[in-house]
Motif scaffolding. Sequence first.
Motif, PDB file in Angstrom:
ATOM      1  N   ILE A  22       5.491  -2.836   2.299  1.00  0.00           N
ATOM      2  CA  ILE A  22       5.494  -3.748   1.688  1.00  0.00           C
ATOM      3  C   ILE A  22       5.387  -5.114   2.466  1.00  0.00           C
ATOM      4  O   ILE A  22       5.960  -4.955   3.779  1.00  0.00           O
ATOM      5  CB  ILE A  22       6.505  -4.028   0.562  1.00  0.00           C
ATOM      6  CG1 ILE A  22       8.109  -4.143   1.021  1.00  0.00           C
ATOM      7  CG2 ILE A  22       6.480  -3.022  -0.632  1.00  0.00           C
ATOM      8  CD1 ILE A  22       9.144  -4.266   0.273  1.00  0.00           C
ATOM      9  N   SER A  23       4.958  -6.064   2.098  1.00  0.00           N
ATOM     10  CA  SER A  23       4.733  -7.121   3.182  1.00  0.00           C
ATOM     11  C   SER A  23       4.692  -8.493   2.476  1.00  0.00           C
ATOM     12  O   SER A  23       4.418  -8.685   1.250  1.00  0.00           O
ATOM     13  CB  SER A  23       3.627  -6.911   4.122  1.00  0.00           C
ATOM     14  OG  SER A  23       2.316  -7.420   3.558  1.00  0.00           O
ATOM     15  N   ASP A  24       4.715  -9.611   3.415  1.00  0.00           N
ATOM     16  CA  ASP A  24       4.686 -10.968   2.905  1.00  0.00           C
ATOM     17  C   ASP A  24       3.584 -11.577   3.299  1.00  0.00           C
ATOM     18  O   ASP A  24       3.151 -12.617   3.128  1.00  0.00           O
ATOM     19  CB  ASP A  24       5.767 -11.864   3.460  1.00  0.00           C
ATOM     20  CG  ASP A  24       5.834 -12.085   4.972  1.00  0.00           C
ATOM     21  OD1 ASP A  24       4.854 -11.403   5.809  1.00  0.00           O
ATOM     22  OD2 ASP A  24       6.561 -12.691   5.506  1.00  0.00           O
ATOM     23  N   HIS A  25       2.529 -10.575   3.757  1.00  0.00           N
ATOM     24  CA  HIS A  25       1.130 -10.984   4.099  1.00  0.00           C
ATOM     25  C   HIS A  25       0.376  -9.733   3.888  1.00  0.00           C
ATOM     26  O   HIS A  25       0.652  -8.614   3.259  1.00  0.00           O
ATOM     27  CB  HIS A  25       1.264 -11.322   5.724  1.00  0.00           C
ATOM     28  CG  HIS A  25       1.420 -10.079   6.490  1.00  0.00           C
ATOM     29  ND1 HIS A  25       2.673 -10.095   6.878  1.00  0.00           N
ATOM     30  CD2 HIS A  25       0.797  -9.229   7.216  1.00  0.00           C
ATOM     31  CE1 HIS A  25       3.028  -8.891   7.453  1.00  0.00           C
ATOM     32  NE2 HIS A  25       1.694  -8.311   7.771  1.00  0.00           N
ATOM     33  N   ASP A  26      -1.062 -10.156   4.078  1.00  0.00           N
ATOM     34  CA  ASP A  26      -2.032  -9.167   3.653  1.00  0.00           C
ATOM     35  C   ASP A  26      -2.011  -7.934   4.551  1.00  0.00           C
ATOM     36  O   ASP A  26      -1.978  -7.793   5.970  1.00  0.00           O
ATOM     37  CB  ASP A  26      -3.618  -9.674   3.717  1.00  0.00           C
ATOM     38  CG  ASP A  26      -4.729  -8.815   3.386  1.00  0.00           C
ATOM     39  OD1 ASP A  26      -4.486  -8.106   2.231  1.00  0.00           O
ATOM     40  OD2 ASP A  26      -5.781  -8.900   3.838  1.00  0.00           O
ATOM     41  N   ILE A  27      -1.861  -6.593   3.919  1.00  0.00           N
ATOM     42  CA  ILE A  27      -1.850  -5.483   4.541  1.00  0.00           C
ATOM     43  C   ILE A  27      -3.041  -4.518   3.968  1.00  0.00           C
ATOM     44  O   ILE A  27      -3.519  -4.595   2.717  1.00  0.00           O
ATOM     45  CB  ILE A  27      -0.624  -4.743   4.308  1.00  0.00           C
ATOM     46  CG1 ILE A  27      -0.279  -4.629   3.114  1.00  0.00           C
ATOM     47  CG2 ILE A  27       0.477  -5.527   5.161  1.00  0.00           C
ATOM     48  CD1 ILE A  27       1.158  -3.757   2.984  1.00  0.00           C
ATOM     49  N   GLY A  36      -9.048   0.843   5.222  1.00  0.00           N
ATOM     50  CA  GLY A  36      -7.920   0.248   5.649  1.00  0.00           C
ATOM     51  C   GLY A  36      -7.324   0.290   6.821  1.00  0.00           C
ATOM     52  O   GLY A  36      -6.971  -0.620   7.626  1.00  0.00           O
ATOM     53  N   ALA A  37      -7.367   1.737   7.449  1.00  0.00           N
ATOM     54  CA  ALA A  37      -6.732   1.771   8.917  1.00  0.00           C
ATOM     55  C   ALA A  37      -7.888   1.382   9.975  1.00  0.00           C
ATOM     56  O   ALA A  37      -7.537   0.926  11.081  1.00  0.00           O
ATOM     57  CB  ALA A  37      -6.588   3.510   9.050  1.00  0.00           C
ATOM     58  N   ILE A  38      -9.164   1.351   9.824  1.00  0.00           N
ATOM     59  CA  ILE A  38     -10.037   0.618  10.494  1.00  0.00           C
ATOM     60  C   ILE A  38      -9.854  -0.824  10.501  1.00  0.00           C
ATOM     61  O   ILE A  38      -9.837  -1.333  11.824  1.00  0.00           O
ATOM     62  CB  ILE A  38     -11.518   1.183  10.042  1.00  0.00           C
ATOM     63  CG1 ILE A  38     -11.770   2.509  10.142  1.00  0.00           C
ATOM     64  CG2 ILE A  38     -12.644   0.221  10.971  1.00  0.00           C
ATOM     65  CD1 ILE A  38     -13.148   3.022   9.492  1.00  0.00           C
ATOM     66  N   THR A  39      -9.529  -1.215   9.415  1.00  0.00           N
ATOM     67  CA  THR A  39      -9.629  -2.928   9.452  1.00  0.00           C
ATOM     68  C   THR A  39      -8.506  -3.282  10.320  1.00  0.00           C
ATOM     69  O   THR A  39      -8.462  -4.119  11.096  1.00  0.00           O
ATOM     70  CB  THR A  39      -9.468  -3.352   8.081  1.00  0.00           C
ATOM     71  OG1 THR A  39     -10.667  -2.883   7.360  1.00  0.00           O
ATOM     72  CG2 THR A  39      -9.216  -4.940   8.003  1.00  0.00           C
ATOM     73  N   ALA A  78       0.838  -1.166   0.068  1.00  0.00           N
ATOM     74  CA  ALA A  78      -0.104  -0.047   0.055  1.00  0.00           C
ATOM     75  C   ALA A  78       0.785   1.306   0.222  1.00  0.00           C
ATOM     76  O   ALA A  78       2.027   1.274   0.438  1.00  0.00           O
ATOM     77  CB  ALA A  78      -0.832  -0.018   1.275  1.00  0.00           C
ATOM     78  N   THR A  79       0.502   2.493  -0.775  1.00  0.00           N
ATOM     79  CA  THR A  79       1.345   3.575  -0.812  1.00  0.00           C
ATOM     80  C   THR A  79       0.435   4.751  -0.445  1.00  0.00           C
ATOM     81  O   THR A  79      -0.874   4.803  -0.482  1.00  0.00           O
ATOM     82  CB  THR A  79       1.869   3.608  -2.349  1.00  0.00           C
ATOM     83  OG1 THR A  79       0.631   4.083  -3.073  1.00  0.00           O
ATOM     84  CG2 THR A  79       2.531   2.435  -2.920  1.00  0.00           C
TER      85      THR A  79
END
Length: 657
Positions: free
Chosen positions: A106-111, A568-571, A80-81
């Motif tokens: 960046i990540s190796d999992h859902d973000i 996104g922030a809420i989740t 996410a950017t």
Amino acid sequence: MPSGDRHAARPVGRVAEGTVDTTSARRHDKGERVTDTAARHQPTTIDRLVIRFAGDSGDGMQLTGDRFTSASALFGNDLATLPEFPAEIRAPAGTLAGVSAFQVHISDHDITTPGDAPNVLVAMNPAALRAELHRLDEGGTIIVNVDTFDERNLAKAGYADNPLTDGSLKGYTVYEVPMTSLTKDAVAPAGVKPRDADRSKNFFALGLVSWMYTRPIEPTLEWIAEKFGRNAMVHEANVLAFKAGHAFGETAELFDHRYEVRPAPQEPGTYTNINGNTALAWGLIAAGQLARLPLFLGSYPITPASDILHELSKHKNFGVRTLQAEDEIAGVGSAIGAAFGGHIGVTTTSGPGIALKSEAMGLAISLELPLVVVDIQRGGPSTGLPTKTEAADLLLAMYGRHGEAPMPILAPATPSDCFAVAIEAVRIALTYRTPVMLLSDGYLANGTEPWRLPDVTTLDPIEVDFTTEPNHVDDDGQPEYWPYLRDPETLARSWAVPGTPGLMHRIGGIEKADGTGNISYDPANHGRMVALRAAKVAGIAASIPPVEAVGDVDDAELLVLGWGSTWGAITTAVERARAEGHKVAQLHLRHLNPFPSNLGEVLARYPRVLVPEMNLGQLSRLVRAEFLVDARSVNKVEGTPFTAAELHSAILGAIRD
């Protein structure tokens, strides 16, 4: 040691192609100078990384961040950017006002967010360091272009002392890299003048961080060739600078480790990295194909909505027509005219443009023509913060017209969700013959995420029936056309394209008689038409799927209600609170007018309702008025999106109260 002393002592010279002189660079490790002669190891695997590139507006930080993002997307990371840049075309160089930044997570999992705080800050000058340091994680890493830390630039940034030498960065790991001089040395074989060579230093930075975080270099080199291939000298200079930065990481004895963020699990499919404005444009195109109608965009350029015009103008092959109008009023007027002619009429703008279009939107409501009005919200009022995000136009969308003039309102939750919401907006506009407001914002418009391209065969068609025959019989038994004869289910009026034989009719802003569409000043007719238009918009709720909360649905002590880009922030905040043992549910609205028919029943299930918004509480006002729930508002109006940490704190506070 003052930076000027280091420059004087630094041996100059490019060692060999693909390598660079590294003797002038150094590392501070929490204030200590370190000489690293340890053997290199395999990359250390980390599960996520937040890196923020910052520099002067002319340093190419948006491009650098975008390329790092694209390489990570191709590598398979979730991401996410958050691009952030000043509104001025060129703010004074070297000043805090001119700092442009790009943050990528960046990540190796859902973000779902660009990260609460960066782990790494790349600062191309003192102003970038001063403007962005407060965001950096405690103990984080700073990579500075030490060449720019001279007396003049330090003064422009407001530093009385050099932060690289006064101990103020003691809590961080600092890498001082002379990017400007190393870039000039590296690109010298291309015959580039020193001043022009300076423009390639962002590629040096990109090469360095690509090495540090094991990004594949081939996609970047291919992109440089595609972007700059027409200018051989610029192309070669950028390639040399990128390779020099990469080689610097490899050969300098500064960095203990390389790091690797492995690919995230993804469902099989074809993915692209997409921002909200592009997704929205593609959604409009898809809607045109699903409805088998040409799409017309009438628009006046305005930040941050202009990219939709740019993108749609590329797709004439899909029946898209675009008009860059002379002003906002002409933009919406042309779109209304296109809708009258049987097109999907669209106009795009931001908050100030919505204010200018308000009278024309009222006309479209009176004409009962399909129109999609896209508002990419930004900080206001007036010119406000053109490049900063905000979501404070909800009440403007609800009530910002004279008379009783209701409009359906929708809002996407993520950049890729803009695709689906654009299709939904067109569906409602065509089905109910009404203008529709689509509220995106600057954060969604410019932010990116990986998106799996949908199978277009799974998208539902949008049925549109133009009236081609008379639909009424007059007192003499003769067939005639009534433009305001309505579908009994949707209350949509008939839609006959001008020029259809026998269906000549008039439309205009003066009140029409129900059925015939003739001008009418009859009081009872006006009351009936006002009620019909309101009932038509309210009736859209019947076509909206019921909403469902997620999380601790059955026993939550708190429901977090959101709309737009706060998703996104809420989740992430809700996930953190639940991981700590708190019972929390989440509900996010796509349809803001009318609300989903079961919203009141869902809200009533929970003892507390928290509504985070990038305004002073506009949705909370609406749900309090509509459903008499004690919705508590959490507000942020600072030109930046919520972080998950901020909302996590707000959730805990609401639970404690």
